[in-house]
Enzyme design. Structure first.
Site, short mmCIF file in Angstrom:
data_model
loop_
_atom_site.label_atom_id
_atom_site.label_comp_id
_atom_site.label_asym_id
_atom_site.label_seq_id
_atom_site.Cartn_x
_atom_site.Cartn_y
_atom_site.Cartn_z
N ILE A 123 -12.77 -1.81 -1.92
CA ILE A 123 -12.04 -2.05 -3.16
C ILE A 123 -12.36 -0.92 -4.14
CG2 ILE A 123 -11.78 -3.61 -5.12
CD1 ILE A 123 -10.68 -4.63 -2.41
N CYS A 180 0.81 -1.22 0.00
CA CYS A 180 0.00 0.00 0.00
C CYS A 180 0.84 1.27 0.00
CB CYS A 180 -0.93 0.01 1.21
SG CYS A 180 -2.11 -1.35 1.24
N CYS A 221 -14.26 -0.19 7.03
CA CYS A 221 -13.21 -0.84 6.23
C CYS A 221 -13.11 -0.16 4.86
CB CYS A 221 -13.53 -2.31 6.03
SG CYS A 221 -13.87 -3.22 7.55
N HIS A 253 -9.33 3.63 -1.54
CA HIS A 253 -8.04 3.01 -1.31
C HIS A 253 -7.64 2.07 -2.45
CE1 HIS A 253 -4.59 1.46 0.64
NE2 HIS A 253 -5.14 0.42 1.26
#
Length: 389
Positions: free
Chosen positions: A218, A85, A215, A334
């Site tokens: 995707i 990441c 969370c 993200h």
């Protein structure tokens, strides 16, 4: 000599199954070069952060060339950087070094990631590979579906933190509520609908105490940054934030979650500033509890005081220490290879006063913290970048 950021650009972040990474990257690059007032031929080096392309798209070996094959940077010297990441923030670190070495006057950093696919299991499999696979337990859960390996790690960390600090699930939900409000003000954000505490707490549980909105999802996206030497900036009449420091660290054996605090201490020392000088923060909240836990690791608050940031309103855009005004990973999105560059784009735009309704008042120092992978009981890689207006 100093390194100056003179151009930034970004695509929208979101789930664009039918849009390839090269399209998103071309958009971000065109915007960044236009912002800098430069052409592709002015660029000496291009570094491309990409993390999961090999697993999700099958593209290996020439990822930088394929990702930029429709961009204004075709034909420029380029290389890909992969560091989980922290891929594009690591590319930024190398770009800063390239300018400081005197080898190049202008370097472009691109972070780009394509995570969505008609096969929805690919992104989860790719993320699970950011752990030491030789040591990992079977990553498939019931029915053979891939397990959310990183959310299991983040949830365990959150439970431990709750036990020692008094943080609550309500605190984590309030972080998401704040960041979705911020995301609703960000034109590129993946999540643009504000959520309430109750919305977050009542959502589907992933791994206790994490519900789905806690969370990072995707997604796909790209971000680009044009850096130059201070000499080039003076000669061409360019202005922008300067890089006070950019530091890359890797986990040590038995690191025990100390990589962020270790790197932050070195970053503040290298920059010659203190944590109290920081005006705003973009940090790696792949799960919402990170926004409460990581400020302690960054030495911005005392141990155990993380929950006070959200409870007091200090981390709001109009608070004492705004955190993730972009919306962070849980709201802005993200797409892992683009995240580090996107954080730095946000800081640079904030320091240039360009963020409209989410603009932080009079920022001087911006800090970006980007972590990647998992090994030795903590993050495998950590990048800390400090920018000054």
């Amino acid at each position: 000599m100093e390194t100056i950021i003179i151009g930034t650009g970004s695509s929208r972040f979101g789930m664009f199954v039918d849009t390839p990474a090269r399209t998103l990257a071309a958009e971000a690059v065109a915007e960044a070069l236009k912002d800098a007032g430069l052409e592709g031929k002015d660029v000496g080096l291009v570094l491309v952060g990409n993390a999961v392309g090999g697993v999700v798209t099958g593209q290996e070996m020439i990822r930088s060339q394929t990702i930029l094959s429709q961009s204004l940077l075709v034909g420029r010297p380029m290389a890909a950087v992969e560091n989980a990441c922290a891929s594009s923030s690591s590319a930024f670190y190398l770009a800063h070094l390239a300018i400081q070495s005197g080898m190049h006057d202008v370097v472009v950093v691109v972070g780009a990631e394509k995570m969505t696919s008609t096969d929805r299991t690919l992104a989860t499999k790719a993320l699970a590979a950011a752990t030491d696979v030789s040591l990992r337990q079977e990553a498939a859960g019931d029915g053979g579906k891939p397990r959310p390996v990183f959310m299991e790690i983040y949830a365990a960390n959150a439970r431990n933190y709750m036990a020692r600090s008094g943080a609550t699930a309500e605190d984590f939900a309030d972080v998401v509520a704040k960041n979705t409000r911020n995301g609703s003000l960000n034109p590129i954000a993946q999540v643009k609908v504000p959520l309430s505490r109750e919305d977050v707490l009542n959502a589907r549980e992933i791994v206790a105490p994490l519900t789905r909105p806690m969370c990072a999802g995707i997604g796909d996206g790209a971000a680009a940054i044009v850096l130059c030497s201070s000499g080039f900036a003076r000669a061409k009449g360019k202005k922008g934030p300067k890089v006070r420091t950019s530091l890359l660290a890797s986990a040590e054996i038995e690191d025990n979650h100390e990589i962020v605090s270790r790197t932050a201490a070195k970053a503040f020392e290298a920059a010659g500033i203190s944590p109290e000088d920081v005006s705003l923060v973009e940090l790696h909240d792949a799960a919402a509890p990170a926004e409460i836990m990581v400020p302690e690791e960054l030495l911005l608050v005392a141990q155990g005081d993380g929950p006070s940031l959200i409870r007091s309103g200090a981390s709001r855009i109009d608070g004492r220490l705004p955190i993730n005004p972009s919306g962070g990973l849980t709201a802005r999105g993200h797409p892992v290879g683009a995240t580090g560059a996107a954080q730095i784009v946000e800081l640079a735009n904030q320091l240039r006063g360009r963020c409209g309704p989410r603009q932080v008042a009079n920022p001087r120092i911006g800090l970006a913290e980007n972590a990647g992978g998992s090994i030795f009981n903590g993050a495998a890689a950590c990048m800390i970048t400090l920018l000054e207006a």
